[in-house]
Design an enzyme around this catalytic site. Structure first.
Site, mmCIF file in Angstrom:
data_model
loop_
_atom_site.group_PDB
_atom_site.id
_atom_site.type_symbol
_atom_site.label_atom_id
_atom_site.label_comp_id
_atom_site.label_asym_id
_atom_site.label_seq_id
_atom_site.Cartn_x
_atom_site.Cartn_y
_atom_site.Cartn_z
ATOM 1 N N PRO A 1 41.189 -18.462 -2.229
ATOM 2 C CA PRO A 1 40.308 -19.348 -3.043
ATOM 3 C C PRO A 1 39.220 -19.299 -2.374
ATOM 4 C CG PRO A 1 42.076 -20.467 -1.419
ATOM 5 C CD PRO A 1 42.618 -18.919 -1.622
ATOM 6 N N ASN A 2 38.143 -19.390 -3.039
ATOM 7 C CA ASN A 2 36.506 -19.554 -2.852
ATOM 8 C C ASN A 2 36.044 -17.973 -2.841
ATOM 9 O OD1 ASN A 2 36.142 -22.409 -3.114
ATOM 10 N ND2 ASN A 2 37.594 -22.576 -1.456
ATOM 11 N N ARG B 1 28.282 -18.854 -1.637
ATOM 12 C CA ARG B 1 28.823 -19.632 -0.542
ATOM 13 C C ARG B 1 28.376 -19.315 0.752
ATOM 14 N NH1 ARG B 1 35.073 -18.412 1.320
ATOM 15 N NH2 ARG B 1 34.963 -20.375 1.939
ATOM 16 N N TYR C 1 29.604 -16.084 5.623
ATOM 17 C CA TYR C 1 30.093 -14.897 5.040
ATOM 18 C C TYR C 1 29.221 -13.745 4.480
ATOM 19 C CZ TYR C 1 33.842 -18.475 5.220
ATOM 20 O OH TYR C 1 34.741 -19.213 5.600
ATOM 21 N N ASN D 1 43.390 -11.386 1.671
ATOM 22 C CA ASN D 1 42.594 -12.629 2.609
ATOM 23 C C ASN D 1 43.114 -14.045 1.914
ATOM 24 O OD1 ASN D 1 40.807 -14.479 3.592
ATOM 25 N ND2 ASN D 1 39.198 -13.108 3.306
ATOM 26 N N ALA E 1 41.276 -20.000 2.909
ATOM 27 C CA ALA E 1 41.835 -21.191 3.447
ATOM 28 C C ALA E 1 43.225 -21.302 3.530
ATOM 29 C CB ALA E 1 41.174 -22.598 2.828
ATOM 30 N N GLU F 1 46.288 -8.823 6.946
ATOM 31 C CA GLU F 1 45.643 -9.885 6.720
ATOM 32 C C GLU F 1 44.078 -9.634 7.066
ATOM 33 O OE1 GLU F 1 47.078 -13.964 6.657
ATOM 34 O OE2 GLU F 1 45.250 -14.341 8.071
ATOM 35 N N HIS G 1 39.791 -11.135 7.283
ATOM 36 C CA HIS G 1 38.918 -12.328 7.166
ATOM 37 C C HIS G 1 37.591 -11.469 7.403
ATOM 38 C CE1 HIS G 1 41.948 -15.280 7.039
ATOM 39 N NE2 HIS G 1 42.631 -14.518 8.053
ATOM 40 N N ARG H 1 35.858 -19.824 15.362
ATOM 41 C CA ARG H 1 35.217 -21.057 14.363
ATOM 42 C C ARG H 1 36.044 -22.472 14.637
ATOM 43 N NH1 ARG H 1 35.052 -19.242 8.492
ATOM 44 N NH2 ARG H 1 33.928 -21.310 8.332
HETATM 45 C C1 DQA Z 1 38.015 -16.637 5.512
HETATM 46 C C2 DQA Z 1 38.168 -17.693 6.648
HETATM 47 C C3 DQA Z 1 38.961 -18.946 6.276
HETATM 48 O O1 DQA Z 1 39.072 -19.768 7.241
HETATM 49 C C4 DQA Z 1 38.079 -19.791 5.069
HETATM 50 O O2 DQA Z 1 39.065 -20.720 4.539
HETATM 51 C C5 DQA Z 1 37.721 -18.772 3.984
HETATM 52 C C6 DQA Z 1 37.279 -17.442 4.232
HETATM 53 C C7 DQA Z 1 37.443 -15.333 5.822
HETATM 54 O O3 DQA Z 1 37.332 -14.328 5.149
HETATM 55 O O4 DQA Z 1 36.389 -15.314 6.894
HETATM 56 O O5 DQA Z 1 37.764 -19.101 2.834
HETATM 57 O O6 DQA Z 1 39.299 -16.389 5.117
#
Ligand code: DQA
Length: 159
Positions: free
Chosen positions: A9-10, A17, A22, A73, A76, A97, A99, A106
């Site tokens: 998501p996102n 964002r 990011y 990835n 959240a 995985e 990020h 964080r």
């Molecule tokens: C993320 C880190 C997560 O905590 C966050 O919710 C994201 C992006 C990252 O790629 O740094 O949406 O996965």
């Protein structure tokens, strides 16, 4: 060799964002970077992004019998989703995985990744390079698995 790249998501909002966290790259640009590495290595990639937990679970299940490995990835959902964790563990495919940000540096709630615990490893904090390195690592791991399987088959033939 085929590898699935699953984005949570996102991540479709990258470039818009929280750029201070990011960066400015869009998801498509990250995928182009991965495609270049994949082409150099003769690897096929399949990209998938969803904001919905169930769709990500469905996608992981569809990977079984279709791809050799998963780069994910979960965004959240890394910190909340037992369903995605169970799907990854259930298909038993090698998974890495990634990020973009360094989740260890964080908020407290981001420090634990319950999905990352069922992956071979987690690459975090290297932005675009988290994805590139995950791909290079995944190709090597799949090659090692294949070599092991071949050795086993040869040993069984001899026995
Ligand atoms: C993320 C880190 C997560 O905590 C966050 O919710 C994201 C992006 C990252 O790629 O740094 O949406 O996965």
């Amino acid at each position: 060799m085929k590898i699935a790249v699953i984005q949570g998501p996102n991540l479709n909002m990258l470039g818009v964002r929280e750029q201070h966290i990011y960066g400015q790259l869009k998801l498509e640009e990250i995928h182009q970077h991965m495609k270049a590495i994949a082409e150099q290595n003769g690897v096929e990639l399949e990209f998938f992004q969803s904001n919905l937990e169930g769709e990500i679970v469905d996608k992981i299940q569809e990977c079984l019998g279709d791809v050799d490995g998963i780069i994910i990835n979960p965004a959240a959902y890394s910190h909340t989703s037992i369903a995605i964790r169970d799907a990854l563990a259930g298909v038993g495919l090698p998974a890495i995985e990634v990020h973009l940000s360094n989740i260890s540096a964080r908020e407290e709630f981001r420090k634990k990744t319950i999905t990352g615990e069922v992956c071979i490893g987690v690459i975090s904090g290297l932005g675009l390079h988290s994805y590139g390195l995950a791909l290079v690592g995944m190709i090597q791991i799949i090659n090692e698995i294949r070599a092991m399987q071949e050795q086993q088959a040869q040993a069984e033939q001899k026995a």
